[in-house]
Scaffold this motif. Structure first.
Motif, PDB file in Angstrom:
ATOM      1  N   LEU A 119      38.001  32.771  44.287  1.00 45.71           N
ATOM      2  CA  LEU A 119      36.629  33.115  43.929  1.00 45.71           C
ATOM      3  C   LEU A 119      35.781  33.363  45.163  1.00 45.71           C
ATOM      4  O   LEU A 119      34.933  34.264  45.192  1.00 45.71           O
ATOM      5  N   GLY A 120      36.023  32.568  46.196  1.00 46.22           N
ATOM      6  CA  GLY A 120      35.173  32.660  47.377  1.00 46.22           C
ATOM      7  C   GLY A 120      35.505  33.818  48.284  1.00 46.22           C
ATOM      8  O   GLY A 120      34.639  34.339  48.981  1.00 46.22           O
ATOM      9  N   ARG A 121      36.762  34.231  48.285  1.00 48.35           N
ATOM     10  CA  ARG A 121      37.178  35.253  49.240  1.00 48.35           C
ATOM     11  C   ARG A 121      37.159  36.665  48.669  1.00 48.35           C
ATOM     12  O   ARG A 121      37.210  37.634  49.409  1.00 48.35           O
ATOM     13  N   SER A 122      37.138  36.783  47.369  1.00 47.51           N
ATOM     14  CA  SER A 122      37.261  38.126  46.787  1.00 47.51           C
ATOM     15  C   SER A 122      36.309  38.305  45.626  1.00 47.51           C
ATOM     16  O   SER A 122      36.534  37.778  44.543  1.00 47.51           O
ATOM     17  N   SER A 123      35.253  39.034  45.869  1.00 46.01           N
ATOM     18  CA  SER A 123      34.358  39.371  44.762  1.00 46.01           C
ATOM     19  C   SER A 123      35.064  40.299  43.784  1.00 46.01           C
ATOM     20  O   SER A 123      34.745  40.322  42.596  1.00 46.01           O
ATOM     21  N   GLU A 124      36.052  41.066  44.289  1.00 43.90           N
ATOM     22  CA  GLU A 124      36.821  41.942  43.409  1.00 43.90           C
ATOM     23  C   GLU A 124      37.613  41.146  42.387  1.00 43.90           C
ATOM     24  O   GLU A 124      37.767  41.569  41.243  1.00 43.90           O
ATOM     25  N   ALA A 125      38.134  39.985  42.788  1.00 45.26           N
ATOM     26  CA  ALA A 125      38.909  39.158  41.859  1.00 45.26           C
ATOM     27  C   ALA A 125      38.030  38.691  40.707  1.00 45.26           C
ATOM     28  O   ALA A 125      38.412  38.779  39.532  1.00 45.26           O
ATOM     29  N   LEU A 126      36.852  38.189  41.025  1.00 45.37           N
ATOM     30  CA  LEU A 126      35.951  37.725  39.972  1.00 45.37           C
ATOM     31  C   LEU A 126      35.499  38.897  39.107  1.00 45.37           C
ATOM     32  O   LEU A 126      35.403  38.772  37.880  1.00 45.37           O
ATOM     33  N   ALA A 127      35.212  40.031  39.733  1.00 45.65           N
ATOM     34  CA  ALA A 127      34.788  41.204  38.962  1.00 45.65           C
ATOM     35  C   ALA A 127      35.881  41.650  37.995  1.00 45.65           C
ATOM     36  O   ALA A 127      35.598  42.023  36.847  1.00 45.65           O
ATOM     37  N   ALA A 128      37.131  41.612  38.440  1.00 44.91           N
ATOM     38  CA  ALA A 128      38.235  42.030  37.578  1.00 44.91           C
ATOM     39  C   ALA A 128      38.393  41.081  36.394  1.00 44.91           C
ATOM     40  O   ALA A 128      38.630  41.514  35.260  1.00 44.91           O
ATOM     41  N   VAL A 129      38.255  39.780  36.646  1.00 41.46           N
ATOM     42  CA  VAL A 129      38.361  38.812  35.554  1.00 41.46           C
ATOM     43  C   VAL A 129      37.168  38.939  34.613  1.00 41.46           C
ATOM     44  O   VAL A 129      37.320  38.875  33.386  1.00 41.46           O
ATOM     45  N   ARG A 130      35.983  39.136  35.150  1.00 44.53           N
ATOM     46  CA  ARG A 130      34.809  39.316  34.281  1.00 44.53           C
ATOM     47  C   ARG A 130      34.984  40.557  33.391  1.00 44.53           C
ATOM     48  O   ARG A 130      34.578  40.540  32.223  1.00 44.53           O
ATOM     49  N   ALA A 131      35.584  41.595  33.926  1.00 48.23           N
ATOM     50  CA  ALA A 131      35.802  42.801  33.120  1.00 48.23           C
ATOM     51  C   ALA A 131      36.730  42.499  31.950  1.00 48.23           C
ATOM     52  O   ALA A 131      36.525  43.006  30.838  1.00 48.23           O
ATOM     53  N   GLU A 132      37.734  41.672  32.188  1.00 46.29           N
ATOM     54  CA  GLU A 132      38.633  41.272  31.110  1.00 46.29           C
ATOM     55  C   GLU A 132      37.895  40.440  30.067  1.00 46.29           C
ATOM     56  O   GLU A 132      38.069  40.629  28.858  1.00 46.29           O
ATOM     57  N   LEU A 133      37.058  39.541  30.518  1.00 45.31           N
ATOM     58  CA  LEU A 133      36.306  38.694  29.588  1.00 45.31           C
ATOM     59  C   LEU A 133      35.301  39.519  28.785  1.00 45.31           C
ATOM     60  O   LEU A 133      35.073  39.254  27.593  1.00 45.31           O
ATOM     61  N   ASP A 134      34.725  40.527  29.419  1.00 47.69           N
ATOM     62  CA  ASP A 134      33.718  41.341  28.733  1.00 47.69           C
ATOM     63  C   ASP A 134      34.294  42.123  27.557  1.00 47.69           C
ATOM     64  O   ASP A 134      33.555  42.510  26.642  1.00 47.69           O
TER      65      ASP A 134
END
Length: 574
Positions: A467-482
């Protein structure tokens, strides 16, 4: 004795089923992410996995564990491990059906998980909670989604016996890491990706199929591999000589091993063959085999290196990032293997309940038992859906999604497995507590994947690192949740709770398990709301996300269509 020993009300043997095509949740996940052709290509191994023959192989491999032969009859050091023939049948079947490194043969030479982070599946046009038949599945050849095809086969086949899955997993996982050294990859990748199994210590260049292992942990550090003391010394011919001790090295009869050792630049990654190109054996001294809680069929060993020949993989001092490529894949298989263990236990529980009578009725017809079985089925389907989704991320090159979702899934699914297996064992009562039922073997196996490659705390903290090193990782997971937003108010509330947890930086390490677990639950909820039958998704949201959840399984709320959930989870015959 003939009169008093009449056998009645005992459950018939469970055989003749297909744990792949006969498992609705697994079959639908395969069709969803890889198409019908991929599922059809697994018919043979599915039929074998549910056969009496394969079950005998699993039993015999565990009842006859591997034996260490340190020396031959003349006193020469040989450092070999002997396995029961059943072990070789299990291994041969897994490799010949493409469950080892075969998927990488269809992938580009660069690691496909580094291609992109685009989401591979469009949002469903039907209501997110619609029945599976309402969702279109794109037809695709099995070869177009090799990692999903392999994951589905792995989840079905390893229900037979989990110990041999360790070298199968390591052979699969070593390929992307080895690609950090193109010359070594060109030399060994054909054997690592071949659908062939050839046991024995000979020059790997001359074998049809290769098996890989890894040696990271040492007695003083465990998961803290940066404290490793094994040293690597450069040699005039460009190789390195390793000296040190490895505390856990599984499958020591493998052909190749990725190991970590210290150079002046720091921890580095090396490839160690058991047999050198001139046919002589590398120094690979097996000190002992571990006496383990479970995983008895698999040989886990302590190894001494003393001038052991090795070749550098990746850059000096960059051993941890190099071997993380392997770890990302072993995490996938930890999740798949735990989902398989839960599924195998659930199958046994449903089979028993549908044949055993108590208090005047079949167990499966009694409301409280239906609640237990249905809750187990919900747990199993959620684990299966998430595990196969991770494999789809490998096929699609979703490295950012896989980095975060893979860690959260490994933490949660593996952590849930012991409780689920214990509940399934209890369905069988005293019959489940005896070895002949197979449940004790599953129960001993259940904690392993939560420990392997980093225990719960290590993985939960790694979720925070991702979570701390990659905003892309969180964005990708949020896209799945959305993709499931608006389908269920309890799901939406859980996603909001997750966002609040992530937005609060205070004491995050203390809350790491809470964050990792909630993240995994939200991912499972998103998948079930979009793809599972409404009754399964509703039961999941009511308990896992809605705050009405007991840590004890079998507490689904009144009004849940229990029989329908259990019926879906029953495995159909071949």
């Amino acid at each position: 004795m003939g009169v008093t020993h009449e056998v009645t009300n005992q459950v018939p043997p469970l055989a003749g089923h297909d744990p792949i095509a006969g498992d609705a949740a697994l079959a639908e996940a395969c069709r969803r992410h890889a198409g019908q052709d991929a599922l059809d290509s697994l018919k043979a191994i599915g039929a074998l996995a549910g056969s009496e023959q394969a079950q005998d192989w699993g039993r015999l491999a565990n009842e006859n564990p591997p034996r260490l032969r340190s020396h031959d009859r003349y006193g020469h050091r040989v450092d070999e491990v002997e396995f029961h023939p059943a072990w070789h049948e299990l291994m041969r079947t897994a490799f010949e059906h493409g469950l080892g490194g075969a998927p990488w043969a269809a992938a580009p030479s660069d690691h496909p998980t580094a291609v992109s982070s685009a989401h591979p599946t469009a949002a469903p046009s039907a209501h997110p909670a619609a029945a599976p038949s309402a969702h279109p599945t794109a037809p695709a050849a099995a070869g177009e989604h090799p990692h999903v095809r392999r994951a589905v086969g792995y989840l079905g086949w390893t229900q037979v016996e989990m110990g041999h899955a360790c070298p199968v997993t390591m052979t699969y996982a070593v390929v992307p890491a080895l690609r950090a050294a193109p010359e070594l990859a060109a030399r060994y990748e054909p054997g690592l990706t071949a659908p062939a199994y050839e046991f024995g210590l000979v020059d790997p260049a001359g074998k049809r199929g290769l098996v890989a292992g890894m040696g990271m942990t040492e007695k003083q550090g465990g998961s803290d591999v940066r404290t490793n003391t094994t040293r690597a010394v450069p040699q005039p011919d460009g190789t390195y000589a390793l000296t040190g001790h490895k505390w856990f090295t599984s499958a020591p009869m493998s052909d190749l091993f990725l190991v970590l050792a210290q150079l002046d630049e720091g921890v580095s990654c090396f490839l160690v063959p058991r047999v050198l190109p001139d046919g002589t054996r590398n120094v690979f001294r097996l000190q002992r085999l571990k006496d383990k809680l479970g995983d008895r069929s698999n040989a886990s060993s302590e190894v001494e290196f003393e001038g052991t020949t090795a070749e550098l993989v990746g850059e000096p001092g960059r051993g941890v990032p190099t071997i993380i490529e392997m770890v990302n894949m072993t995490r996938l298989d930890c999740t798949l293997g735990s989902a398989a263990t839960v599924r195998a236990a659930l199958t046994q529980a449903i089979h028993h309940a549908r044949h055993r009578r108590a208090f005047g009725a079949l167990l499966a017809d009694q409301p409280l038992m239906q609640n237990v079985l249905a809750d187990l089925a919900v747990e199993s389907e959620a684990a299966t859906a998430l595990a196969v989704r991770l494999a789809a991320a490998v096929d699609a090159g979703e490295s950012a999604f896989l980095r975060l979702a893979g860690a959260a899934a490994k933490y949660w699914v593996c952590k849930r497995t012991p409780a689920a297996v214990a509940e399934a064992l209890e369905v069988l009562g005293g019959n489940g507590y005896v070895e002949e039922s197979g449940l004790p073997r599953l129960y001993r196996q259940a904690p392993l994947n939560s420990i392997w490659e980093g225990s719960g705390n290590v993985i939960a903290l790694d979720v925070l690192r991702a979570l701390g090193r990659s905003s892309e990782a969180l964005a990708a997971v949020r896209a799945e949740l959305d993709l499931a937003r608006g389908a269920d108010r309890r799901y939406d509330a859980a996603v909001a709770r997750l966002s609040a947890e992530l937005a609060d930086p205070a004491d995050l390490p203390v809350r790491a398990r809470r964050v990792a677990g909630l993240l995994a639950l939200c991912l499972q909820g998103s998948l079930l709301l979009r793809w599972a039958p409404p009754e399964t998704a509703d039961a999941f949201c009511a308990t896992r996300l809605g705050g009405n959840w007991s840590p004890v399984l079998g507490t689904l709320p009144a009004g849940t269509p229990l029989a329908a959930i259990v019926d879906r989870a029953a495995v159909s015959p071949v």
